[in-house]
Design a protein around this motif. Structure first.
Motif, PDB file in Angstrom:
ATOM      1  N   LEU A 113       5.550  10.092  -0.325  1.00 58.28           N
ATOM      2  CA  LEU A 113       4.955   8.796  -0.663  1.00 58.28           C
ATOM      3  C   LEU A 113       5.739   7.697   0.043  1.00 58.28           C
ATOM      4  O   LEU A 113       6.950   7.597  -0.116  1.00 58.28           O
ATOM      5  CB  LEU A 113       4.988   8.546  -2.171  1.00 58.28           C
ATOM      6  CG  LEU A 113       4.195   9.518  -3.035  1.00 58.28           C
ATOM      7  CD1 LEU A 113       4.417   9.192  -4.500  1.00 58.28           C
ATOM      8  CD2 LEU A 113       2.724   9.487  -2.688  1.00 58.28           C
ATOM      9  N   VAL A 114       5.044   6.885   0.803  1.00 60.70           N
ATOM     10  CA  VAL A 114       5.683   5.821   1.586  1.00 60.70           C
ATOM     11  C   VAL A 114       5.018   4.489   1.246  1.00 60.70           C
ATOM     12  O   VAL A 114       3.792   4.370   1.284  1.00 60.70           O
ATOM     13  CB  VAL A 114       5.532   6.099   3.103  1.00 60.70           C
ATOM     14  CG1 VAL A 114       6.179   4.997   3.917  1.00 60.70           C
ATOM     15  CG2 VAL A 114       6.102   7.453   3.461  1.00 60.70           C
ATOM     16  N   TYR A 115       5.839   3.492   0.895  1.00 58.16           N
ATOM     17  CA  TYR A 115       5.320   2.156   0.630  1.00 58.16           C
ATOM     18  C   TYR A 115       5.298   1.357   1.925  1.00 58.16           C
ATOM     19  O   TYR A 115       6.297   1.296   2.640  1.00 58.16           O
ATOM     20  CB  TYR A 115       6.178   1.419  -0.395  1.00 58.16           C
ATOM     21  CG  TYR A 115       5.762  -0.023  -0.568  1.00 58.16           C
ATOM     22  CD1 TYR A 115       4.600  -0.353  -1.240  1.00 58.16           C
ATOM     23  CD2 TYR A 115       6.514  -1.050  -0.012  1.00 58.16           C
ATOM     24  CE1 TYR A 115       4.195  -1.670  -1.375  1.00 58.16           C
ATOM     25  CE2 TYR A 115       6.127  -2.369  -0.140  1.00 58.16           C
ATOM     26  CZ  TYR A 115       4.967  -2.677  -0.830  1.00 58.16           C
ATOM     27  OH  TYR A 115       4.570  -3.979  -0.939  1.00 58.16           O
ATOM     28  N   GLU A 116       4.148   0.753   2.207  1.00 56.95           N
ATOM     29  CA  GLU A 116       4.011  -0.135   3.369  1.00 56.95           C
ATOM     30  C   GLU A 116       3.399  -1.446   2.901  1.00 56.95           C
ATOM     31  O   GLU A 116       2.371  -1.440   2.222  1.00 56.95           O
ATOM     32  CB  GLU A 116       3.105   0.489   4.434  1.00 56.95           C
ATOM     33  CG  GLU A 116       3.694   1.704   5.091  1.00 56.95           C
ATOM     34  CD  GLU A 116       2.756   2.297   6.134  1.00 56.95           C
ATOM     35  OE1 GLU A 116       1.534   2.048   6.070  1.00 56.95           O
ATOM     36  OE2 GLU A 116       3.255   3.000   7.007  1.00 56.95           O
ATOM     37  N   ARG A 117       4.030  -2.528   3.271  1.00 58.45           N
ATOM     38  CA  ARG A 117       3.480  -3.838   2.938  1.00 58.45           C
ATOM     39  C   ARG A 117       2.210  -4.054   3.760  1.00 58.45           C
ATOM     40  O   ARG A 117       2.197  -3.796   4.959  1.00 58.45           O
ATOM     41  CB  ARG A 117       4.511  -4.920   3.250  1.00 58.45           C
ATOM     42  CG  ARG A 117       4.169  -6.263   2.683  1.00 58.45           C
ATOM     43  CD  ARG A 117       5.272  -7.266   2.937  1.00 58.45           C
ATOM     44  NE  ARG A 117       6.579  -6.859   2.439  1.00 58.45           N
ATOM     45  CZ  ARG A 117       6.978  -7.020   1.166  1.00 58.45           C
ATOM     46  NH1 ARG A 117       6.167  -7.531   0.296  1.00 58.45           N
ATOM     47  NH2 ARG A 117       8.180  -6.655   0.800  1.00 58.45           N
ATOM     48  N   ASP A 118       1.158  -4.515   3.084  1.00 60.40           N
ATOM     49  CA  ASP A 118      -0.091  -4.803   3.797  1.00 60.40           C
ATOM     50  C   ASP A 118       0.105  -5.971   4.752  1.00 60.40           C
ATOM     51  O   ASP A 118       0.875  -6.883   4.479  1.00 60.40           O
ATOM     52  CB  ASP A 118      -1.210  -5.163   2.814  1.00 60.40           C
ATOM     53  CG  ASP A 118      -1.667  -3.969   1.979  1.00 60.40           C
ATOM     54  OD1 ASP A 118      -1.522  -2.833   2.454  1.00 60.40           O
ATOM     55  OD2 ASP A 118      -2.173  -4.188   0.864  1.00 60.40           O
ATOM     56  N   ALA A 119      -0.587  -5.927   5.875  1.00 55.77           N
ATOM     57  CA  ALA A 119      -0.509  -7.032   6.837  1.00 55.77           C
ATOM     58  C   ALA A 119      -0.943  -8.320   6.154  1.00 55.77           C
ATOM     59  O   ALA A 119      -1.953  -8.360   5.440  1.00 55.77           O
ATOM     60  CB  ALA A 119      -1.402  -6.747   8.032  1.00 55.77           C
ATOM     61  N   MET A 143       0.847  -1.168   0.000  1.00 54.33           N
ATOM     62  CA  MET A 143       0.000   0.000   0.000  1.00 54.33           C
ATOM     63  C   MET A 143       0.900   1.242   0.000  1.00 54.33           C
ATOM     64  O   MET A 143       1.926   1.272   0.661  1.00 54.33           O
ATOM     65  CB  MET A 143      -0.896  -0.037   1.240  1.00 54.33           C
ATOM     66  CG  MET A 143      -1.488   1.295   1.608  1.00 54.33           C
ATOM     67  SD  MET A 143      -2.734   1.228   2.880  1.00 54.33           S
ATOM     68  CE  MET A 143      -1.741   1.052   4.321  1.00 54.33           C
ATOM     69  N   ILE A 144       0.508   2.236  -0.741  1.00 55.99           N
ATOM     70  CA  ILE A 144       1.224   3.511  -0.763  1.00 55.99           C
ATOM     71  C   ILE A 144       0.493   4.482   0.158  1.00 55.99           C
ATOM     72  O   ILE A 144      -0.720   4.662   0.050  1.00 55.99           O
ATOM     73  CB  ILE A 144       1.266   4.109  -2.192  1.00 55.99           C
ATOM     74  CG1 ILE A 144       1.907   3.141  -3.171  1.00 55.99           C
ATOM     75  CG2 ILE A 144       1.956   5.468  -2.182  1.00 55.99           C
ATOM     76  CD1 ILE A 144       3.370   2.903  -2.954  1.00 55.99           C
ATOM     77  N   ARG A 145       1.236   5.076   1.068  1.00 60.49           N
ATOM     78  CA  ARG A 145       0.672   6.041   2.014  1.00 60.49           C
ATOM     79  C   ARG A 145       1.226   7.422   1.666  1.00 60.49           C
ATOM     80  O   ARG A 145       2.407   7.571   1.359  1.00 60.49           O
ATOM     81  CB  ARG A 145       1.076   5.659   3.442  1.00 60.49           C
ATOM     82  CG  ARG A 145       0.575   6.598   4.506  1.00 60.49           C
ATOM     83  CD  ARG A 145       0.855   6.052   5.902  1.00 60.49           C
ATOM     84  NE  ARG A 145       2.196   5.523   6.086  1.00 60.49           N
ATOM     85  CZ  ARG A 145       3.233   6.230   6.521  1.00 60.49           C
ATOM     86  NH1 ARG A 145       3.108   7.505   6.808  1.00 60.49           N
ATOM     87  NH2 ARG A 145       4.426   5.670   6.679  1.00 60.49           N
ATOM     88  N   ILE A 146       0.366   8.418   1.702  1.00 61.45           N
ATOM     89  CA  ILE A 146       0.795   9.792   1.458  1.00 61.45           C
ATOM     90  C   ILE A 146       0.995  10.451   2.812  1.00 61.45           C
ATOM     91  O   ILE A 146       0.063  10.599   3.592  1.00 61.45           O
ATOM     92  CB  ILE A 146      -0.235  10.550   0.602  1.00 61.45           C
ATOM     93  CG1 ILE A 146      -0.389   9.838  -0.734  1.00 61.45           C
ATOM     94  CG2 ILE A 146       0.189  12.000   0.410  1.00 61.45           C
ATOM     95  CD1 ILE A 146      -1.446  10.389  -1.629  1.00 61.45           C
TER      96      ILE A 146
END
Length: 73
Positions: free
Chosen positions: A62-68, A1-4
């Motif tokens: 923009l920050v990429y976070e792996r979904d749980a 998921m990309i987080r702003i």
């Protein structure tokens, strides 16, 4: 998921969401949607305007976070 991650950059620049809205020409409602992670997409034109106003790179907000539960590929 990309987080702003607008909050961090706004704090670094000592700028309010209202001021960013005025500089970029985007409504407070739309910036709030981006800031609160409810946006499904962002136009490159919008990202360009935000980066110009905040004097930053897209990777700064923009920050990429792996979904749980998401497996590594």
């Amino acid at each position: 998921m990309i987080r702003i991650d607008l909050d961090v950059m706004l704090a670094r620049r000592k700028m309010s969401l209202t001021e960013l809205s005025q500089r970029v020409g985007i409504t407070m409602a739309n910036l709030s949607i981006l800031k609160n992670g409810r946006a499904r997409a962002v136009r490159l034109e919008t990202l360009d305007a935000i980066c110009r106003a905040l004097d930053c790179q897209p990777g700064d907000i923009l920050v990429y976070e792996r979904d749980a539960g998401q497996e590594k590929e």
